[in-house]
Design a protein around this motif. Structure first.
Motif, PDB file in Angstrom:
ATOM      1  N   LYS A 125       1.027  -1.230   0.036  1.00 24.50           N
ATOM      2  CA  LYS A 125       0.108  -0.006  -0.056  1.00 24.50           C
ATOM      3  C   LYS A 125       0.909   1.313   0.018  1.00 24.50           C
ATOM      4  O   LYS A 125       2.014   1.211   0.447  1.00 24.50           O
ATOM      5  CB  LYS A 125      -0.893   0.063   1.258  1.00 24.50           C
ATOM      6  CG  LYS A 125      -2.006  -0.961   1.298  1.00 24.50           C
ATOM      7  CD  LYS A 125      -3.090  -0.571   0.272  1.00 24.50           C
ATOM      8  CE  LYS A 125      -4.411  -1.602   0.459  1.00 24.50           C
ATOM      9  NZ  LYS A 125      -5.377  -1.087  -0.492  1.00 24.50           N
ATOM     10  N   GLY A 126       0.295   2.297  -0.703  1.00 21.55           N
ATOM     11  CA  GLY A 126       0.962   3.562  -0.519  1.00 21.55           C
ATOM     12  C   GLY A 126       0.163   4.556  -0.284  1.00 21.55           C
ATOM     13  O   GLY A 126      -1.058   4.688  -0.522  1.00 21.55           O
ATOM     14  N   ASP A 127       0.661   5.601   0.681  1.00 20.90           N
ATOM     15  CA  ASP A 127       0.176   6.937   0.936  1.00 20.90           C
ATOM     16  C   ASP A 127      -0.089   7.953  -0.166  1.00 20.90           C
ATOM     17  O   ASP A 127      -0.928   8.674  -0.071  1.00 20.90           O
ATOM     18  CB  ASP A 127       0.776   7.512   2.130  1.00 20.90           C
ATOM     19  CG  ASP A 127       0.771   6.572   3.364  1.00 20.90           C
ATOM     20  OD1 ASP A 127      -0.259   6.008   3.747  1.00 20.90           O
ATOM     21  OD2 ASP A 127       1.778   6.273   4.048  1.00 20.90           O
ATOM     22  N   VAL A 128       0.959   7.619  -1.134  1.00 19.02           N
ATOM     23  CA  VAL A 128       1.110   8.535  -2.181  1.00 19.02           C
ATOM     24  C   VAL A 128       1.422   7.307  -3.482  1.00 19.02           C
ATOM     25  O   VAL A 128       2.490   6.665  -3.361  1.00 19.02           O
ATOM     26  CB  VAL A 128       2.193   9.526  -2.098  1.00 19.02           C
ATOM     27  CG1 VAL A 128       2.404  10.238  -3.518  1.00 19.02           C
ATOM     28  CG2 VAL A 128       1.906  10.354  -0.789  1.00 19.02           C
ATOM     29  N   LEU A 129       0.973   7.651  -4.504  1.00 20.90           N
ATOM     30  CA  LEU A 129       1.032   6.918  -5.649  1.00 20.90           C
ATOM     31  C   LEU A 129       1.746   7.978  -6.722  1.00 20.90           C
ATOM     32  O   LEU A 129       1.037   8.940  -6.883  1.00 20.90           O
ATOM     33  CB  LEU A 129      -0.217   6.013  -6.250  1.00 20.90           C
ATOM     34  CG  LEU A 129      -0.958   5.287  -5.352  1.00 20.90           C
ATOM     35  CD1 LEU A 129      -2.117   4.499  -6.293  1.00 20.90           C
ATOM     36  CD2 LEU A 129      -0.169   4.091  -4.859  1.00 20.90           C
ATOM     37  N   ILE A 130       2.680   7.338  -7.601  1.00 19.91           N
ATOM     38  CA  ILE A 130       3.176   8.333  -8.573  1.00 19.91           C
ATOM     39  C   ILE A 130       3.476   7.413  -9.459  1.00 19.91           C
ATOM     40  O   ILE A 130       4.107   6.291  -9.521  1.00 19.91           O
ATOM     41  CB  ILE A 130       4.789   8.701  -7.979  1.00 19.91           C
ATOM     42  CG1 ILE A 130       4.477   9.597  -6.780  1.00 19.91           C
ATOM     43  CG2 ILE A 130       5.459   9.559  -9.008  1.00 19.91           C
ATOM     44  CD1 ILE A 130       5.919  10.152  -5.901  1.00 19.91           C
ATOM     45  N   VAL A 131       3.189   7.709 -10.815  1.00 19.55           N
ATOM     46  CA  VAL A 131       3.358   7.242 -11.940  1.00 19.55           C
ATOM     47  C   VAL A 131       4.130   8.016 -13.013  1.00 19.55           C
ATOM     48  O   VAL A 131       3.342   9.185 -13.395  1.00 19.55           O
ATOM     49  CB  VAL A 131       1.852   6.613 -12.786  1.00 19.55           C
ATOM     50  CG1 VAL A 131       2.257   6.221 -14.141  1.00 19.55           C
ATOM     51  CG2 VAL A 131       1.216   5.641 -11.713  1.00 19.55           C
ATOM     52  N   ASP A 132       5.247   7.691 -13.362  1.00 19.77           N
ATOM     53  CA  ASP A 132       6.203   8.410 -14.211  1.00 19.77           C
ATOM     54  C   ASP A 132       6.346   7.636 -15.572  1.00 19.77           C
ATOM     55  O   ASP A 132       6.812   6.796 -15.688  1.00 19.77           O
ATOM     56  CB  ASP A 132       7.441   8.527 -13.244  1.00 19.77           C
ATOM     57  CG  ASP A 132       8.416   9.690 -14.187  1.00 19.77           C
ATOM     58  OD1 ASP A 132       7.976  10.515 -14.885  1.00 19.77           O
ATOM     59  OD2 ASP A 132       9.551   9.190 -14.276  1.00 19.77           O
ATOM     60  N   ASP A 133       5.843   8.645 -16.687  1.00 19.12           N
ATOM     61  CA  ASP A 133       5.893   8.155 -17.782  1.00 19.12           C
ATOM     62  C   ASP A 133       5.494   6.713 -18.059  1.00 19.12           C
ATOM     63  O   ASP A 133       6.259   5.787 -18.131  1.00 19.12           O
ATOM     64  CB  ASP A 133       7.301   8.208 -18.513  1.00 19.12           C
ATOM     65  CG  ASP A 133       7.781   9.775 -18.919  1.00 19.12           C
ATOM     66  OD1 ASP A 133       6.905  10.407 -19.268  1.00 19.12           O
ATOM     67  OD2 ASP A 133       9.015   9.928 -18.744  1.00 19.12           O
ATOM     68  N   ALA A 134       4.346   6.517 -17.649  1.00 19.78           N
ATOM     69  CA  ALA A 134       3.708   5.193 -17.715  1.00 19.78           C
ATOM     70  C   ALA A 134       3.636   4.521 -19.127  1.00 19.78           C
ATOM     71  O   ALA A 134       4.021   3.325 -19.441  1.00 19.78           O
ATOM     72  CB  ALA A 134       2.224   5.131 -17.439  1.00 19.78           C
ATOM     73  N   ASN A 135       3.480   5.389 -20.303  1.00 21.85           N
ATOM     74  CA  ASN A 135       3.560   4.939 -21.752  1.00 21.85           C
ATOM     75  C   ASN A 135       5.225   5.050 -22.324  1.00 21.85           C
ATOM     76  O   ASN A 135       5.756   6.158 -22.091  1.00 21.85           O
ATOM     77  CB  ASN A 135       2.806   5.448 -22.401  1.00 21.85           C
ATOM     78  CG  ASN A 135       1.476   4.970 -22.208  1.00 21.85           C
ATOM     79  OD1 ASN A 135       0.858   4.094 -22.193  1.00 21.85           O
ATOM     80  ND2 ASN A 135       0.296   5.997 -21.779  1.00 21.85           N
ATOM     81  N   ASP A 136       5.597   4.035 -22.722  1.00 24.49           N
ATOM     82  CA  ASP A 136       7.055   4.298 -23.447  1.00 24.49           C
ATOM     83  C   ASP A 136       6.576   5.214 -24.803  1.00 24.49           C
ATOM     84  O   ASP A 136       5.693   4.583 -25.457  1.00 24.49           O
ATOM     85  CB  ASP A 136       7.351   2.861 -24.008  1.00 24.49           C
ATOM     86  CG  ASP A 136       8.615   3.006 -24.731  1.00 24.49           C
ATOM     87  OD1 ASP A 136       8.959   3.873 -25.397  1.00 24.49           O
ATOM     88  OD2 ASP A 136       9.598   1.918 -24.434  1.00 24.49           O
TER      89      ASP A 136
END
Length: 177
Positions: A125-136
């Protein structure tokens, strides 16, 4: 101006005024460095109990940013300038018993776990979710690739958020057109 706007919006996320933030900028504009390295370190400066789950489109990118954040929070400069900001007054450090390249924890219960998009995320689990450049960027024009990323996010990653009503998520991505 774009760096200032990005930092202002991330501060609004930190303060709870924004829960969902999407940042789209061209390549090489420091978005990954600010969002995936500096911002989580900034949050740990005042609350080292925050748990981050961070995903990037491939493993080497996720590992690169995790190592950069770990180097930052372990640096003498960070310790001198930022660890004393919060109520924990500098009495935390990275935990020796959970110190891997892509998963490290603080002595105050926080952690940063890094994934590549499409990785199995069950159990964390995360208190904060970060998605960085999900798509190539080379595959973003493939409908099947885009759909696979969306399915992974919606069916797996977004369900890892600690508090459905309060925890934030920040997405970054290249503007490919």
């Amino acid at each position: 101006w774009s760096l200032q706007a990005m930092c202002d919006h991330l501060q609004a996320v930190t303060e709870g005024r924004i829960r969902r933030l999407a940042i789209t900028l061209p390549p090489n504009t420091l978005k990954s460095f600010i969002v995936s390295v500096c911002w989580p370190a900034w949050q740990w400066a005042s609350d080292p109990s925050i748990r981050f789950l961070v995903a990037a489109n491939d493993g080497p990118l996720a590992t690169r940013d995790a190592l950069a954040m770990r180097s930052l929070v372990e640096s003498e400069w960070f310790t001198e300038h930022y660890r004393s900001l919060g109520s924990f007054a500098g009495d935390w450090r990275l935990a020796a018993d959970q110190d891997e390249k892509t998963w490290f924890a603080t002595t105050r219960g926080g952690h940063r776990i890094s994934y590549s998009v499409s990785a199995r995320v069950t159990g964390k689990k995360g208190d904060v979710l970060i998605v960085d450049d999900a798509n190539d960027a080379r595959q973003v024009h493939s409908a099947a690739e885009r759909e696979a990323v969306i399915r992974w996010h919606d069916d797996a990653f977004s369900g890892r958020i600690a508090d459905e009503k309060a925890s934030p998520e920040v997405l970054t991505g290249q503007r490919t057109r």
